[in-house]
Design an enzyme around this catalytic site. Structure first.
Site, PDB file in Angstrom:
ATOM      1  N   ASP A 100       0.818  -1.216   0.000  1.00 42.89           N
ATOM      2  CA  ASP A 100       0.000   0.000   0.000  1.00 42.89           C
ATOM      3  C   ASP A 100       0.849   1.261   0.000  1.00 42.89           C
ATOM      4  O   ASP A 100       0.337   2.364  -0.177  1.00 42.89           O
ATOM      5  CB  ASP A 100      -0.977   0.008   1.175  1.00 42.89           C
ATOM      6  N   ASP A 170       6.154  -5.426   6.824  1.00 47.94           N
ATOM      7  CA  ASP A 170       4.783  -4.922   6.739  1.00 47.94           C
ATOM      8  C   ASP A 170       3.948  -6.031   6.101  1.00 47.94           C
ATOM      9  O   ASP A 170       3.614  -5.984   4.922  1.00 47.94           O
ATOM     10  CB  ASP A 170       4.775  -3.649   5.901  1.00 47.94           C
TER      11      ASP A 170
END
Length: 297
Positions: A100, A170
């Site tokens: 993202d 992440d």
């Protein structure tokens, strides 16, 4: 990006546009969708994007809440800046996952950073971010300091000879694709790719909903790093209390005082921080008794 429920329970959208997620087999939460913006299956997982009142735009992978416009800062700021501010001058960073762009965007705020490699296994996540989540990545993928690799993170780290000041995991929670990235073998590989004063950060799990996962991951980290510091952050989209961790061999983020953290934030011109500051840097390491019990070596 974070997936919490793993293979426990079920997630989905019902006829009245209420998206539900099971945090455990007997407990979950919901978010009401105003409008579905995208829904498809990539080569690895299902992807859907929604407009909501509470979180703005958000997206899910395999029915699990990942990132939203309104609350991504709880996660990304703390995942990145706890280690980055504790480091005297981070230059090169690697993000494993992070399609993202939120972690990359936070890393680029540090003026000493000369390069960020984002290693994301699913190109569809990056495509979704480019289409719908500019307010999360803020153009990070187009910054000349950023290199995007569509590749398995473990394979990338096995073959690269690069050394990093910061490695940011992440990731989704352990599942069919990501489970190898929670093993002691992977953590040891990460440790071997850090500079002597480098650090790795990652999300661990919720100590409320997945206490055994907390125990297991921290134990594996301690087999690979001399200093492992768990810390807590509230993340609304993920159901509340969440544990992250900073792992290193020399750097210890707890040694950074509130005053010094605020001095570095000001000196580096770290603006537009909605959560992280010197006081919060120290506050995250204050663990309730039941979390301390989970976190003991």
């Amino acid at each position: 990006m974070t997936m919490r429920a793993g293979d426990e329970g079920t997630c989905g959208s019902n006829a009245d546009a209420t998206m539900t997620e099971a945090l455990t087999p007997s407990w979950g939460h919901y978010v009401r969708s105003r409008r579905e913006l995208a829904n498809f299956r990539s080569r690895l997982q299902s992807v859907d994007v929604h407009e909501t009142d509470s979180f703005g735009r958000l997206f899910r992978l395999d029915g699990h809440f990942m990132t939203s416009e309104k609350d991504e800062f709880y996660y990304h700021e703390n995942l990145v800046h706890v280690a980055a501010v504790a480091h005297e001058a981070p230059r090169r960073a690697l993000v494993v996952g992070g399609g993202d762009g939120g972690s990359a965007e936070e890393l680029l705020k540090h003026p000493s950073v000369t390069g960020v490699t984002v290693c994301e296994i699913d190109e569809a996540v990056v495509d979704i971010a480019r289409r719908f989540f500019d307010s999360v990545h803020r153009g990070a993928f187009d910054d000349p300091r950023v290199t995007l690799c569509i590749e398995d993170g473990f394979e990338y780290l096995r073959r690269t000879e690069n050394r990093y000041d910061l490695i940011v995991l992440d990731l989704t929670d352990p599942g069919p694709v990501s489970a190898p990235l929670y093993t002691e073998a992977f953590f040891r590989t990460c440790a071997s790719r850090l500079t002597p004063d480098g650090a790795m950060t990652m999300h661990v799990a919720s100590p409320v909903t997945h206490p055994e996962r907390v125990r297991e991951i921290l134990a594996r980290l301690r087999q690979s790093f001399r200093c492992v510091r768990p810390y807590l952050v509230p993340i609304p989209l993920y159901g509340g209390m969440w544990m992250l961790a900073c792992a290193a061999n020399a750097l210890d983020p707890v040694s950074l005082s509130t005053r010094e953290a605020d001095r570095r934030i000001a000196e580096r011109g770290l603006t537009h921080l909605q959560y992280y500051n010197g006081a919060m840097h120290q506050a995250g390491f204050a663990l309730p008794n039941f979390v301390q019990a989970l976190s003991l070596p």
